[in-house]
Design a protein around this motif. Structure first.
Motif, PDB file in Angstrom:
ATOM      1  N   THR A  46       0.804  -1.228   0.000  1.00 11.52           N
ATOM      2  CA  THR A  46       0.000   0.000   0.000  1.00 11.52           C
ATOM      3  C   THR A  46       0.833   1.272   0.000  1.00 11.52           C
ATOM      4  O   THR A  46       0.323   2.325  -0.367  1.00 11.52           O
ATOM      5  N   GLY A  47       2.058   1.194   0.463  1.00 14.73           N
ATOM      6  CA  GLY A  47       2.885   2.389   0.598  1.00 14.73           C
ATOM      7  C   GLY A  47       2.552   3.196   1.847  1.00 14.73           C
ATOM      8  O   GLY A  47       3.140   4.232   2.098  1.00 14.73           O
ATOM      9  N   ALA A  48       1.611   2.723   2.643  1.00 13.84           N
ATOM     10  CA  ALA A  48       1.183   3.434   3.851  1.00 13.84           C
ATOM     11  C   ALA A  48       1.854   2.832   5.086  1.00 13.84           C
ATOM     12  O   ALA A  48       2.055   1.621   5.163  1.00 13.84           O
ATOM     13  N   ALA A  49       2.153   3.683   6.037  1.00 11.60           N
ATOM     14  CA  ALA A  49       2.731   3.218   7.293  1.00 11.60           C
ATOM     15  C   ALA A  49       1.609   2.764   8.215  1.00 11.60           C
ATOM     16  O   ALA A  49       0.483   3.231   8.122  1.00 11.60           O
ATOM     17  N   ALA A  50       1.914   1.852   9.094  1.00 14.98           N
ATOM     18  CA  ALA A  50       0.954   1.357  10.078  1.00 14.98           C
ATOM     19  C   ALA A  50       1.699   1.091  11.375  1.00 14.98           C
ATOM     20  O   ALA A  50       2.906   0.856  11.380  1.00 14.98           O
ATOM     21  N   ARG A  51       0.962   1.130  12.480  1.00 18.04           N
ATOM     22  CA  ARG A  51       1.574   0.934  13.791  1.00 18.04           C
ATOM     23  C   ARG A  51       1.428  -0.485  14.322  1.00 18.04           C
ATOM     24  O   ARG A  51       2.314  -0.984  14.992  1.00 18.04           O
ATOM     25  N   ARG A  52       0.268  -1.105  14.055  1.00 14.63           N
ATOM     26  CA  ARG A  52      -0.018  -2.412  14.649  1.00 14.63           C
ATOM     27  C   ARG A  52      -0.619  -3.356  13.621  1.00 14.63           C
ATOM     28  O   ARG A  52      -1.301  -2.926  12.707  1.00 14.63           O
ATOM     29  N   ALA A  53      -0.396  -4.641  13.856  1.00 13.07           N
ATOM     30  CA  ALA A  53      -1.025  -5.683  13.039  1.00 13.07           C
ATOM     31  C   ALA A  53      -1.449  -6.804  13.974  1.00 13.07           C
ATOM     32  O   ALA A  53      -0.681  -7.226  14.829  1.00 13.07           O
ATOM     33  N   LEU A  54      -2.684  -7.245  13.825  1.00 15.66           N
ATOM     34  CA  LEU A  54      -3.178  -8.372  14.598  1.00 15.66           C
ATOM     35  C   LEU A  54      -3.249  -9.571  13.655  1.00 15.66           C
ATOM     36  O   LEU A  54      -4.074  -9.612  12.744  1.00 15.66           O
ATOM     37  N   LEU A  55      -2.350 -10.521  13.869  1.00 12.86           N
ATOM     38  CA  LEU A  55      -2.286 -11.701  13.004  1.00 12.86           C
ATOM     39  C   LEU A  55      -3.463 -12.626  13.262  1.00 12.86           C
ATOM     40  O   LEU A  55      -3.901 -12.780  14.408  1.00 12.86           O
ATOM     41  N   GLY A  56      -3.942 -13.249  12.202  1.00 14.97           N
ATOM     42  CA  GLY A  56      -4.927 -14.311  12.347  1.00 14.97           C
ATOM     43  C   GLY A  56      -4.237 -15.543  12.910  1.00 14.97           C
ATOM     44  O   GLY A  56      -3.013 -15.674  12.816  1.00 14.97           O
ATOM     45  N   ALA A 116     -10.883 -14.084  16.689  1.00 12.63           N
ATOM     46  CA  ALA A 116      -9.722 -13.318  17.146  1.00 12.63           C
ATOM     47  C   ALA A 116      -9.859 -11.832  16.815  1.00 12.63           C
ATOM     48  O   ALA A 116      -9.417 -10.980  17.579  1.00 12.63           O
ATOM     49  N   TRP A 117     -10.463 -11.521  15.681  1.00 14.74           N
ATOM     50  CA  TRP A 117     -10.573 -10.133  15.247  1.00 14.74           C
ATOM     51  C   TRP A 117     -11.852  -9.448  15.713  1.00 14.74           C
ATOM     52  O   TRP A 117     -12.013  -8.242  15.534  1.00 14.74           O
ATOM     53  N   ALA A 118     -12.801 -10.197  16.287  1.00 15.53           N
ATOM     54  CA  ALA A 118     -14.101  -9.648  16.662  1.00 15.53           C
ATOM     55  C   ALA A 118     -14.014  -8.390  17.523  1.00 15.53           C
ATOM     56  O   ALA A 118     -14.710  -7.405  17.245  1.00 15.53           O
ATOM     57  N   PRO A 119     -13.174  -8.351  18.566  1.00 19.13           N
ATOM     58  CA  PRO A 119     -13.121  -7.130  19.380  1.00 19.13           C
ATOM     59  C   PRO A 119     -12.684  -5.887  18.588  1.00 19.13           C
ATOM     60  O   PRO A 119     -13.171  -4.791  18.837  1.00 19.13           O
ATOM     61  N   MET A 120     -11.797  -6.057  17.639  1.00 16.88           N
ATOM     62  CA  MET A 120     -11.320  -4.901  16.868  1.00 16.88           C
ATOM     63  C   MET A 120     -12.285  -4.536  15.738  1.00 16.88           C
ATOM     64  O   MET A 120     -12.348  -3.382  15.330  1.00 16.88           O
ATOM     65  N   LEU A 121     -13.023  -5.504  15.222  1.00 15.46           N
ATOM     66  CA  LEU A 121     -13.965  -5.222  14.146  1.00 15.46           C
ATOM     67  C   LEU A 121     -15.312  -4.722  14.655  1.00 15.46           C
ATOM     68  O   LEU A 121     -16.067  -4.110  13.903  1.00 15.46           O
ATOM     69  N   ALA A 122     -15.629  -4.969  15.927  1.00 19.17           N
ATOM     70  CA  ALA A 122     -16.932  -4.576  16.475  1.00 19.17           C
ATOM     71  C   ALA A 122     -17.227  -3.085  16.293  1.00 19.17           C
ATOM     72  O   ALA A 122     -18.314  -2.728  15.829  1.00 19.17           O
ATOM     73  N   PRO A 123     -16.295  -2.171  16.616  1.00 20.13           N
ATOM     74  CA  PRO A 123     -16.596  -0.754  16.404  1.00 20.13           C
ATOM     75  C   PRO A 123     -16.860  -0.400  14.945  1.00 20.13           C
ATOM     76  O   PRO A 123     -17.708   0.441  14.641  1.00 20.13           O
ATOM     77  N   ILE A 124     -16.164  -1.049  14.030  1.00 24.13           N
ATOM     78  CA  ILE A 124     -16.361  -0.783  12.598  1.00 24.13           C
ATOM     79  C   ILE A 124     -17.751  -1.258  12.178  1.00 24.13           C
ATOM     80  O   ILE A 124     -18.464  -0.559  11.467  1.00 24.13           O
ATOM     81  N   LEU A 125     -18.130  -2.442  12.627  1.00 26.77           N
ATOM     82  CA  LEU A 125     -19.431  -2.992  12.262  1.00 26.77           C
ATOM     83  C   LEU A 125     -20.571  -2.174  12.877  1.00 26.77           C
ATOM     84  O   LEU A 125     -21.606  -1.991  12.248  1.00 26.77           O
TER      85      LEU A 125
END
Length: 129
Positions: A46-56, A116-125
Motif C-alpha cells: 500500500t505504501g502506507a505506514a501502520a503501527r499495529r497488526a493483529l495476526l490471524g 480473534a478479530w471480533a473485538p477490533m472489528l466490532a466498532p467498525i461494524l
C-alpha cells in the motif's frame, strides 16, 4: 529422435523439477511469522505506514491498525486492501470481506480468525449498522 521419446523427456523433466521444488520446500505458501512481517507486507503493498497488526491464528492474514485494512497471503506473495467501504460479514462459516474494488477478491477467513478479530472489528461494524 522419435517424437514419443522427446515427449517423455520433456514431461519427465518438468515433473522432476516440480518434485525437486516441492522437496526443497519451495512450493509452500507464505505465512506471516510475526507482526513486523505483516506490517512490512502492508507497507510494500500500500505504501502506507501502520503501527499495529493483529495476526490471524493461521498467520495468513493480519488486521492492520484496528481496522484500517487487511493484508493477506495469496500463494507465495501477499496483497492488501483498505477496509473503507468494504462489506464485512461474520457468521458460523467465518469472516467474509467484500471490498468495493471490483478487482479485489472476496476474502474468506476461517472462524478462528473471525473470533480473534471480533473485538477490533466490532466498532467498525457498529458504525456501519
Amino acid at each position: 529422435m522419435p517424437l514419443w521419446l522427446l515427449g517423455l523427456l520433456v514431461v519427465g523433466g518438468i515433473g522432476g523439477l516440480v518434485a525437486l521444488m516441492h522437496a526443497l520446500g519451495l512450493s509452500r505458501g507464505l505465512t506471516f511469522a510475526d507482526e513486523a512481517e505483516a506490517l512490512a507486507h502492508w507497507r510494500r503493498n500500500t505504501g502506507a505506514a501502520a503501527r499495529r497488526a493483529l495476526l490471524g491464528p493461521d498467520g495468513r492474514a493480519a488486521l492492520i491498525d484496528g481496522g484500517a485494512g487487511v493484508v493477506w497471503t495469496m500463494g507465495a506473495d501477499s496483497t492488501a486492501r483498505s477496509l473503507d467501504g468494504a462489506r464485512i460479514r461474520t457468521g458460523e462459516t467465518g469472516l467474509v470481506i467484500r471490498f468495493p474494488d471490483p478487482g479485489a477478491p472476496v476474502l474468506r477467513l476461517p472462524p478462528e480468525t473471525a473470533r480473534a478479530w471480533a473485538p477490533m472489528l466490532a466498532p467498525i461494524l457498529e458504525k456501519r449498522a
